[in-house]
Design a protein around this motif. Sequence first.
Motif, PDB file in Angstrom:
ATOM      1  N   UNK A   1       0.833  -1.192   0.000  1.00 22.56           N
ATOM      2  CA  UNK A   1       0.000   0.000   0.000  1.00 22.56           C
ATOM      3  C   UNK A   1       0.873   1.251   0.000  1.00 22.56           C
ATOM      4  N   UNK A   2       0.471   2.266  -0.705  1.00 24.15           N
ATOM      5  CA  UNK A   2       1.215   3.528  -0.749  1.00 24.15           C
ATOM      6  C   UNK A   2       1.091   4.321   0.554  1.00 24.15           C
ATOM      7  N   UNK A   3       2.163   5.003   0.882  1.00 23.69           N
ATOM      8  CA  UNK A   3       2.224   5.810   2.088  1.00 23.69           C
ATOM      9  C   UNK A   3       2.855   7.161   1.798  1.00 23.69           C
ATOM     10  N   UNK A   4       2.447   8.140   2.573  1.00 28.83           N
ATOM     11  CA  UNK A   4       3.180   9.378   2.728  1.00 28.83           C
ATOM     12  C   UNK A   4       3.794   9.249   4.115  1.00 28.83           C
ATOM     13  N   UNK A   5       5.066   9.614   4.250  1.00 34.20           N
ATOM     14  CA  UNK A   5       5.737   9.390   5.528  1.00 34.20           C
ATOM     15  C   UNK A   5       6.629  10.564   5.902  1.00 34.20           C
ATOM     16  N   UNK A   6       6.930  10.644   7.191  1.00 35.81           N
ATOM     17  CA  UNK A   6       7.852  11.667   7.700  1.00 35.81           C
ATOM     18  C   UNK A   6       8.903  10.959   8.534  1.00 35.81           C
ATOM     19  N   UNK A   7      10.158  11.266   8.220  1.00 33.66           N
ATOM     20  CA  UNK A   7      11.293  10.740   8.971  1.00 33.66           C
ATOM     21  C   UNK A   7      11.911  11.877   9.775  1.00 33.66           C
ATOM     22  N   UNK A   8      12.611  11.515  10.840  1.00 27.48           N
ATOM     23  CA  UNK A   8      13.321  12.509  11.639  1.00 27.48           C
ATOM     24  C   UNK A   8      14.748  12.047  11.872  1.00 27.48           C
ATOM     25  N   UNK A   9      15.684  12.986  11.739  1.00 23.06           N
ATOM     26  CA  UNK A   9      17.093  12.724  12.019  1.00 23.06           C
ATOM     27  C   UNK A   9      17.488  13.514  13.262  1.00 23.06           C
ATOM     28  N   UNK A  10      17.835  12.795  14.331  1.00 19.91           N
ATOM     29  CA  UNK A  10      18.312  13.483  15.538  1.00 19.91           C
ATOM     30  C   UNK A  10      19.648  14.158  15.266  1.00 19.91           C
ATOM     31  N   UNK A  11      20.451  13.535  14.435  1.00 22.83           N
ATOM     32  CA  UNK A  11      21.768  14.069  14.095  1.00 22.83           C
ATOM     33  C   UNK A  11      21.663  15.463  13.477  1.00 22.83           C
ATOM     34  N   UNK A  12      20.735  15.630  12.541  1.00 25.55           N
ATOM     35  CA  UNK A  12      20.544  16.908  11.851  1.00 25.55           C
ATOM     36  C   UNK A  12      19.440  17.767  12.458  1.00 25.55           C
ATOM     37  N   UNK A  18       8.340  12.094   2.486  1.00 19.52           N
ATOM     38  CA  UNK A  18       8.402  11.325   1.254  1.00 19.52           C
ATOM     39  C   UNK A  18       7.136  10.521   1.023  1.00 19.52           C
ATOM     40  N   UNK A  19       7.105   9.820  -0.109  1.00 20.50           N
ATOM     41  CA  UNK A  19       5.984   8.940  -0.451  1.00 20.50           C
ATOM     42  C   UNK A  19       6.558   7.705  -1.139  1.00 20.50           C
ATOM     43  N   UNK A  20       5.945   6.563  -0.890  1.00 18.62           N
ATOM     44  CA  UNK A  20       6.444   5.312  -1.471  1.00 18.62           C
ATOM     45  C   UNK A  20       5.357   4.237  -1.401  1.00 18.62           C
ATOM     46  N   UNK A  21       5.654   3.087  -1.997  1.00 17.95           N
ATOM     47  CA  UNK A  21       4.713   1.961  -1.936  1.00 17.95           C
ATOM     48  C   UNK A  21       5.158   0.900  -0.936  1.00 17.95           C
ATOM     49  N   UNK A  26      11.814   1.459   1.947  1.00 15.40           N
ATOM     50  CA  UNK A  26      12.255   2.846   1.779  1.00 15.40           C
ATOM     51  C   UNK A  26      13.003   3.341   3.015  1.00 15.40           C
ATOM     52  N   UNK A  27      12.527   3.006   4.196  1.00 14.12           N
ATOM     53  CA  UNK A  27      13.230   3.395   5.425  1.00 14.12           C
ATOM     54  C   UNK A  27      14.607   2.742   5.453  1.00 14.12           C
ATOM     55  N   UNK A  28      14.691   1.491   5.059  1.00 14.47           N
ATOM     56  CA  UNK A  28      15.974   0.788   4.979  1.00 14.47           C
ATOM     57  C   UNK A  28      16.918   1.521   4.028  1.00 14.47           C
ATOM     58  N   UNK A  29      16.406   1.910   2.860  1.00 14.67           N
ATOM     59  CA  UNK A  29      17.232   2.617   1.882  1.00 14.67           C
ATOM     60  C   UNK A  29      17.753   3.944   2.438  1.00 14.67           C
ATOM     61  N   UNK A  42      21.685   9.937   8.837  1.00 14.20           N
ATOM     62  CA  UNK A  42      21.428   8.608   9.402  1.00 14.20           C
ATOM     63  C   UNK A  42      21.792   8.570  10.881  1.00 14.20           C
ATOM     64  N   UNK A  43      21.044   7.849  11.678  1.00 11.55           N
ATOM     65  CA  UNK A  43      19.856   7.052  11.335  1.00 11.55           C
ATOM     66  C   UNK A  43      18.591   7.910  11.294  1.00 11.55           C
ATOM     67  N   UNK A  44      17.703   7.553  10.400  1.00 15.86           N
ATOM     68  CA  UNK A  44      16.405   8.209  10.276  1.00 15.86           C
ATOM     69  C   UNK A  44      15.365   7.376  11.015  1.00 15.86           C
ATOM     70  N   UNK A  45      14.478   8.051  11.709  1.00 12.32           N
ATOM     71  CA  UNK A  45      13.405   7.390  12.452  1.00 12.32           C
ATOM     72  C   UNK A  45      12.073   7.714  11.793  1.00 12.32           C
ATOM     73  N   UNK A  46      11.250   6.706  11.602  1.00 13.97           N
ATOM     74  CA  UNK A  46       9.913   6.922  11.063  1.00 13.97           C
ATOM     75  C   UNK A  46       9.048   7.483  12.183  1.00 13.97           C
TER      76      UNK A  46
END
Length: 79
Positions: A1-12, A18-21, A26-29, A42-46
């Motif tokens: 299923x397609x998603x719109x998502x938000x990641x957070x980087x504590x480092x930055x 983003x959006x993906x299926x 995608x989080x792994x990538x 990195x690391x990005x948190x969903x």
Amino acid sequence: MPFCYILFSQKLNKYYVGACTDIERRLYEHNIGHSKFTATGMPWLLVYKEQFENLSLAKQREAYIKKQKSRKYIMALIG
């Protein structure tokens, strides 16, 4: 299923929208440095995701969130 998502980087201390299926792939990538833009954070948190019927709708939502250009808006979505 397609998603719109938000990641957070504590480092930055930044969010990425983003959006993906395949959200797990995608989080792994993002976390192996597949994308030059996200490699430095990195690391990005969903922290948020919305599911849609098709990728077109997910990308529309992604564009809407990005057009807000507001960290406050993103933080309100996350709760």
